[in-house]
Design a protein around this motif. Structure first.
Motif, PDB file in Angstrom:
ATOM      1  N   LYS A  61      21.840  -3.560   0.542  1.00 30.96           N
ATOM      2  CA  LYS A  61      20.783  -3.466   1.545  1.00 30.96           C
ATOM      3  C   LYS A  61      20.378  -2.013   1.762  1.00 30.96           C
ATOM      4  O   LYS A  61      21.197  -1.183   2.161  1.00 30.96           O
ATOM      5  CB  LYS A  61      21.264  -4.077   2.860  1.00 30.96           C
ATOM      6  CG  LYS A  61      20.162  -4.278   3.890  1.00 30.96           C
ATOM      7  CD  LYS A  61      20.665  -5.069   5.074  1.00 30.96           C
ATOM      8  CE  LYS A  61      19.539  -5.372   6.060  1.00 30.96           C
ATOM      9  NZ  LYS A  61      20.005  -6.163   7.220  1.00 30.96           N
ATOM     10  N   LEU A  62      19.127  -1.715   1.516  1.00 30.05           N
ATOM     11  CA  LEU A  62      18.609  -0.367   1.698  1.00 30.05           C
ATOM     12  C   LEU A  62      18.645   0.025   3.180  1.00 30.05           C
ATOM     13  O   LEU A  62      18.299  -0.768   4.043  1.00 30.05           O
ATOM     14  CB  LEU A  62      17.170  -0.285   1.184  1.00 30.05           C
ATOM     15  CG  LEU A  62      16.454   1.068   1.326  1.00 30.05           C
ATOM     16  CD1 LEU A  62      17.127   2.113   0.453  1.00 30.05           C
ATOM     17  CD2 LEU A  62      14.981   0.923   0.940  1.00 30.05           C
ATOM     18  N   GLY A  63      19.063   1.245   3.452  1.00 31.16           N
ATOM     19  CA  GLY A  63      19.008   1.784   4.810  1.00 31.16           C
ATOM     20  C   GLY A  63      20.355   1.999   5.462  1.00 31.16           C
ATOM     21  O   GLY A  63      20.522   2.934   6.251  1.00 31.16           O
ATOM     22  N   ILE A  64      21.347   1.180   5.142  1.00 29.08           N
ATOM     23  CA  ILE A  64      22.634   1.268   5.820  1.00 29.08           C
ATOM     24  C   ILE A  64      23.371   2.562   5.465  1.00 29.08           C
ATOM     25  O   ILE A  64      23.767   3.337   6.342  1.00 29.08           O
ATOM     26  CB  ILE A  64      23.511   0.045   5.487  1.00 29.08           C
ATOM     27  CG1 ILE A  64      22.842  -1.236   5.985  1.00 29.08           C
ATOM     28  CG2 ILE A  64      24.895   0.199   6.119  1.00 29.08           C
ATOM     29  CD1 ILE A  64      23.573  -2.505   5.597  1.00 29.08           C
ATOM     30  N   GLY A  65      23.571   2.791   4.176  1.00 28.45           N
ATOM     31  CA  GLY A  65      24.260   4.008   3.743  1.00 28.45           C
ATOM     32  C   GLY A  65      23.464   5.259   4.050  1.00 28.45           C
ATOM     33  O   GLY A  65      24.020   6.292   4.441  1.00 28.45           O
ATOM     34  N   GLU A  66      22.137   5.168   3.901  1.00 27.74           N
ATOM     35  CA  GLU A  66      21.269   6.317   4.152  1.00 27.74           C
ATOM     36  C   GLU A  66      21.275   6.684   5.635  1.00 27.74           C
ATOM     37  O   GLU A  66      21.281   7.867   5.992  1.00 27.74           O
ATOM     38  CB  GLU A  66      19.846   5.983   3.696  1.00 27.74           C
ATOM     39  CG  GLU A  66      19.703   5.735   2.196  1.00 27.74           C
ATOM     40  CD  GLU A  66      20.162   4.344   1.759  1.00 27.74           C
ATOM     41  OE1 GLU A  66      20.249   4.111   0.546  1.00 27.74           O
ATOM     42  OE2 GLU A  66      20.437   3.498   2.640  1.00 27.74           O
TER      43      GLU A  66
END
Length: 224
Positions: A82-87
């Protein structure tokens, strides 16, 4: 110098190197510009976009340009597919280490976006509203504080108190004589009704921008 201080200095140096790559700074410009007001605002935009990506399930990085540059430059892995969590976690860590932003600051951003961005089409509207909100708040702060902004940055508590009072006046005072100021005050209140930030959040944000602006003017003496 203690081990703790040495580790912090090493981490800060590493972070500055990363930011130099992200923001395209030339080495001669790094000392005075990297980690300054412009970079703070860029990281804020990255955090906003990371929260939006995680909340709304956005997968197209081209729709979130600041997040795209941040992710690809730092090679932040996508967590849980899922894009956004780590960033979001990486950006939050950088903002806390470099600018001393606290957990409540990020919590309010998360809540604001979660409540007001229900679909992908809401993203652009929200970001434009936030941009206009910031511009008006900073213009009013500069106009209303005037000579008070010349106070040396070593007087942090005094500057914070003055910023706090100015922000409180913007949200509560109605007897401004200047028509232009009054019009902008009304606009700020309307934007914030849509964004939903507390006076404390706006004060902390404005104070940090003010201090960074002062630091850029006098980098040899000002501290964060």
């Amino acid at each position: 110098m203690s081990i703790k201080k040495c580790n912090f200095a090493a981490q800060k140096s590493k972070t500055m190197g990363i930011l130099q790559k992200i923001f395209g700074r030339k080495s001669a410009e790094t000392e005075t510009k990297v980690g300054g007001m412009e970079d703070f605002m860029t990281l804020i935009r990255v955090y906003f976009q990371a929260v939006m990506a995680a909340d709304l399930g956005i997968t197209n990085l081209n729709a979130l340009p600041d997040l795209r540059i941040f992710k690809t430059t730092l090679r932040v892995p996508t967590q849980g597919g899922k894009l956004g969590i780590g960033e979001k976690a990486r950006c939050k860590k950088m903002l806390k280490e470099m600018y001393d932003m606290d957990d409540q600051f990020f919590k309010e951003i998360d809540q604001s976006i979660h409540r007001r961005c229900k679909k992908i089409q809401d993203v652009q509207t929200y970001l434009l509203q936030f941009q206009a909100f910031v511009q008006d708040v900073m213009m009013l702060t500069s106009n209303l504080m005037k000579f008070k902004l010349r106070l040396p940055s070593i007087f942090k508590k005094t500057i914070y108190s003055m910023t706090e009072k100015t922000i409180h006046d913007i949200f509560t005072k109605n007897d401004y004589k200047d028509a232009g100021v009054l019009k902008t005050v009304v606009a700020v209140r309307e934007y914030n009704k849509r964004l939903g930030f507390s006076e404390k959040w706006v004060t902390d944000f404005t104070y940090r921008v003010v201090m960074l602006a002062k630091k850029e003017k006098q980098p040899q003496t000002d501290d964060k």
